[in-house]
Motif scaffolding. Structure first.
Motif, PDB file in Angstrom:
ATOM      1  N   HIS A   5      11.986  11.567   2.310  1.00 29.30           N
ATOM      2  CA  HIS A   5      11.156  10.352   1.914  1.00 29.30           C
ATOM      3  C   HIS A   5       9.763  10.351   2.811  1.00 29.30           C
ATOM      4  CE1 HIS A   5      11.483   5.543   1.721  1.00 29.30           C
ATOM      5  NE2 HIS A   5      10.325   6.140   1.959  1.00 29.30           N
ATOM      6  N   HIS A  42       4.794   5.547  -3.228  1.00 29.96           N
ATOM      7  CA  HIS A  42       5.191   4.197  -3.792  1.00 29.96           C
ATOM      8  C   HIS A  42       4.740   3.997  -5.315  1.00 29.96           C
ATOM      9  CE1 HIS A  42       6.263   2.099  -0.225  1.00 29.96           C
ATOM     10  NE2 HIS A  42       5.236   2.741   0.654  1.00 29.96           N
ATOM     11  N   ASP A 179      10.333   8.387   6.264  1.00 31.71           N
ATOM     12  CA  ASP A 179       9.578   7.350   5.502  1.00 31.71           C
ATOM     13  C   ASP A 179       8.121   7.512   6.147  1.00 31.71           C
ATOM     14  OD1 ASP A 179       8.620   5.570   4.024  1.00 31.71           O
ATOM     15  OD2 ASP A 179       9.596   3.792   5.022  1.00 31.71           O
ATOM     16  N   HIS A 181       4.686   7.734   6.986  1.00 27.89           N
ATOM     17  CA  HIS A 181       3.461   7.182   6.623  1.00 27.89           C
ATOM     18  C   HIS A 181       2.073   7.959   6.969  1.00 27.89           C
ATOM     19  CE1 HIS A 181       5.720   4.276   4.436  1.00 27.89           C
ATOM     20  NE2 HIS A 181       4.608   3.926   3.537  1.00 27.89           N
TER      21      HIS A 181
END
Ligand SMILES: [Fe+2]
Length: 209
Positions: A5, A42, A179, A181
């Motif tokens: 992810h 996303h 996750d 970013h």
């Protein structure tokens, strides 16, 4: 090891800004011993704009960079769901749809959504379960989702919390992931992954890697 992810595709969503930043992160992953990464931009997020038409080209570019570092880059997506029949995302490895929900409102439609994806041949992975205020192991709805074959991902930061430890001990965590970013957001500790070889093994087995 695998990080399944991430928001590593430059300029696609609110993740990595440019290819140099992506290269720097790939270097860090290679050094930490990662062999698999998944780019999961996303899709349908209420506040994040995604350049959906540019995903494939960005993926091709970063995949090549990853390959040069001995890393296989997979493509998936993190689909924001608000109802039982969401629009299609990009399934990871062709078989898994990662989804995210509102963090505060319990998704009463979730079982129907899981069934909907099941009929399309897709297994649902719920992203960062540590973040949802409504997610508790005692909730029969969570148990029901498990029985329906739903897989659970927890963010690696959460291992430092009591809640994260409780989730890990429950055996319900199928994936640990960053996750990520990009370097602008909070730094990610890649070393922590090596403390969870059992979950790494389980993740790779579930994804047939
Ligand atoms: Fe994400």
């Amino acid at each position: 090891m695998i990080d399944m992810h991430t928001h590593l595709l430059p300029g696609i969503d609110d993740g990595v800004g440019n290819i140099d930043e992506a290269r720097g992160l790939l270097d860090a992953y290679a050094e930490a011993g990662f062999r698999w990464l998944a780019a999961t931009p996303h899709v349908d997020h209420p506040t994040v704009h995604t350049r959906v038409d540019q995903i494939r080209e960005a993926y091709r570019q970063v995949k090549e960079e990853a390959q040069q570092r001995g890393i296989t880059l997979l493509l998936g997506s993190e689909l924001y769901v608000t109802g039982a029949r969401p629009q299609p995302g990009i399934p990871l490895c062709g078989h898994f749809q990662m989804v995210e929900f509102h963090t505060a409102i319990k998704p009463l439609f979730a079982a129907d959504m899981v069934f909907h994806f099941g009929m399309l041949g897709l297994t649902v992975i719920i992203a960062h379960i540590d973040r949802y205020r409504w997610f508790t192991l005692k909730d029969p709805a969570i148990q029901r989702m498990r029985e329906m074959g739903v897989l659970f991902q927890m963010n690696i930061d959460a291992v430092q919390t009591q809640r994260g430890q409780t989730l890990l001990e429950s055996g319900m965590i199928d994936f640990l992931a960053t996750d990520n970013h990009g370097s602008e957001r909070s730094p990610v500790s890649l070393e922590t992954f090596s403390s969870y070889p059992g979950i790494m093994e389980k993740s790779l087995r579930l994804l047939s890697l």
